[in-house]
Design a protein around this motif. Structure first.
Motif, PDB file in Angstrom:
ATOM      1  N   GLU A  23      38.228  37.282  33.988  1.00 40.37           N
ATOM      2  CA  GLU A  23      39.294  37.618  34.931  1.00 40.37           C
ATOM      3  C   GLU A  23      40.665  37.458  34.293  1.00 40.37           C
ATOM      4  O   GLU A  23      41.548  38.295  34.492  1.00 40.37           O
ATOM      5  CB  GLU A  23      39.197  36.756  36.186  1.00 40.37           C
ATOM      6  CG  GLU A  23      38.116  37.192  37.133  1.00 40.37           C
ATOM      7  CD  GLU A  23      38.078  36.366  38.400  1.00 40.37           C
ATOM      8  OE1 GLU A  23      38.716  35.294  38.447  1.00 40.37           O
ATOM      9  OE2 GLU A  23      37.418  36.800  39.353  1.00 40.37           O
ATOM     10  N   GLU A  24      40.866  36.396  33.544  1.00 42.67           N
ATOM     11  CA  GLU A  24      42.150  36.204  32.863  1.00 42.67           C
ATOM     12  C   GLU A  24      42.415  37.316  31.864  1.00 42.67           C
ATOM     13  O   GLU A  24      43.531  37.830  31.774  1.00 42.67           O
ATOM     14  CB  GLU A  24      42.196  34.844  32.157  1.00 42.67           C
ATOM     15  CG  GLU A  24      42.305  33.671  33.094  1.00 42.67           C
ATOM     16  CD  GLU A  24      43.602  33.648  33.873  1.00 42.67           C
ATOM     17  OE1 GLU A  24      44.662  34.002  33.315  1.00 42.67           O
ATOM     18  OE2 GLU A  24      43.559  33.292  35.060  1.00 42.67           O
ATOM     19  N   VAL A  58      47.206  42.449  43.179  1.00 42.72           N
ATOM     20  CA  VAL A  58      45.940  43.132  42.914  1.00 42.72           C
ATOM     21  C   VAL A  58      44.804  42.116  42.846  1.00 42.72           C
ATOM     22  O   VAL A  58      43.715  42.332  43.384  1.00 42.72           O
ATOM     23  CB  VAL A  58      46.029  43.970  41.617  1.00 42.72           C
ATOM     24  CG1 VAL A  58      44.665  44.491  41.199  1.00 42.72           C
ATOM     25  CG2 VAL A  58      47.007  45.109  41.792  1.00 42.72           C
ATOM     26  N   PHE A  59      45.041  40.978  42.200  1.00 41.65           N
ATOM     27  CA  PHE A  59      44.036  39.923  42.096  1.00 41.65           C
ATOM     28  C   PHE A  59      43.620  39.430  43.477  1.00 41.65           C
ATOM     29  O   PHE A  59      42.430  39.310  43.772  1.00 41.65           O
ATOM     30  CB  PHE A  59      44.600  38.770  41.253  1.00 41.65           C
ATOM     31  CG  PHE A  59      43.630  37.652  41.035  1.00 41.65           C
ATOM     32  CD1 PHE A  59      42.705  37.711  40.016  1.00 41.65           C
ATOM     33  CD2 PHE A  59      43.652  36.528  41.840  1.00 41.65           C
ATOM     34  CE1 PHE A  59      41.814  36.674  39.808  1.00 41.65           C
ATOM     35  CE2 PHE A  59      42.767  35.492  41.642  1.00 41.65           C
ATOM     36  CZ  PHE A  59      41.847  35.563  40.613  1.00 41.65           C
ATOM     37  N   VAL A  60      44.594  39.152  44.325  1.00 39.31           N
ATOM     38  CA  VAL A  60      44.293  38.674  45.681  1.00 39.31           C
ATOM     39  C   VAL A  60      43.550  39.740  46.473  1.00 39.31           C
ATOM     40  O   VAL A  60      42.569  39.448  47.162  1.00 39.31           O
ATOM     41  CB  VAL A  60      45.595  38.252  46.403  1.00 39.31           C
ATOM     42  CG1 VAL A  60      45.356  38.035  47.884  1.00 39.31           C
ATOM     43  CG2 VAL A  60      46.158  36.998  45.774  1.00 39.31           C
ATOM     44  N   ALA A  61      44.002  40.981  46.370  1.00 33.15           N
ATOM     45  CA  ALA A  61      43.345  42.060  47.111  1.00 33.15           C
ATOM     46  C   ALA A  61      41.903  42.241  46.648  1.00 33.15           C
ATOM     47  O   ALA A  61      41.018  42.475  47.464  1.00 33.15           O
ATOM     48  CB  ALA A  61      44.126  43.357  46.938  1.00 33.15           C
ATOM     49  N   MET A  62      41.656  42.118  45.366  1.00 30.33           N
ATOM     50  CA  MET A  62      40.292  42.275  44.846  1.00 30.33           C
ATOM     51  C   MET A  62      39.370  41.177  45.364  1.00 30.33           C
ATOM     52  O   MET A  62      38.190  41.399  45.568  1.00 30.33           O
ATOM     53  CB  MET A  62      40.290  42.242  43.314  1.00 30.33           C
ATOM     54  CG  MET A  62      41.028  43.373  42.664  1.00 30.33           C
ATOM     55  SD  MET A  62      40.102  44.869  42.554  1.00 30.33           S
ATOM     56  CE  MET A  62      38.799  44.411  41.461  1.00 30.33           C
ATOM     57  N   VAL A  69      38.679  39.495  57.757  1.00 32.86           N
ATOM     58  CA  VAL A  69      39.227  38.416  58.576  1.00 32.86           C
ATOM     59  C   VAL A  69      39.940  37.404  57.680  1.00 32.86           C
ATOM     60  O   VAL A  69      41.061  36.971  57.968  1.00 32.86           O
ATOM     61  CB  VAL A  69      38.125  37.744  59.413  1.00 32.86           C
ATOM     62  CG1 VAL A  69      38.658  36.526  60.152  1.00 32.86           C
ATOM     63  CG2 VAL A  69      37.515  38.737  60.380  1.00 32.86           C
ATOM     64  N   LEU A  70      39.324  37.037  56.576  1.00 31.55           N
ATOM     65  CA  LEU A  70      39.947  36.115  55.639  1.00 31.55           C
ATOM     66  C   LEU A  70      41.233  36.710  55.082  1.00 31.55           C
ATOM     67  O   LEU A  70      42.263  36.041  55.008  1.00 31.55           O
ATOM     68  CB  LEU A  70      38.979  35.784  54.503  1.00 31.55           C
ATOM     69  CG  LEU A  70      39.495  34.846  53.422  1.00 31.55           C
ATOM     70  CD1 LEU A  70      39.793  33.483  54.014  1.00 31.55           C
ATOM     71  CD2 LEU A  70      38.467  34.726  52.315  1.00 31.55           C
TER      72      LEU A  70
END
Length: 91
Positions: A23-24, A58-62, A69-70
């Motif tokens: 991911e990094e 983008v990271f949060v959306a993925m 709901v979260l």
């Protein structure tokens, strides 16, 4: 044929180490680097802030879009039971 306990431990360890590293590499190296190259001519914010904010979004959306709901509660919105209309969470 049942898996050996050591195999299961090694697989879990490898997955828990390789997932954050990959991911990094993808988000900081690939995505953030590409955005940085595209915005490098914007003074002050183009070298760090724009790439950091966009790659973070983008990271949060993925990660959060798999559970609406979260995602809506973390974004400050709530989804009423009558429908999925997004409304600001005002206290």
């Amino acid at each position: 044929m049942s898996p050996e306990p050591l195999d299961a431990v090694m697989t879990m360890t490898a997955a828990s180490v390789m997932a954050p590293i990959s991911e990094e590499v993808i988000f900081r190296g690939g995505l953030m680097g590409g955005i940085r190259n595209a915005t490098r001519r914007i003074p002050v914010v183009g070298q760090f802030w724009i790439p950091a904010v966009v790659s973070s979004a983008v990271f949060v959306a993925m990660h959060d879009l798999s559970d609406p709901v979260l995602f809506s509660t973390r974004s400050g919105f709530w989804a009423p039971s009558a429908g999925w209309a997004m409304r600001p969470n005002v206290c």
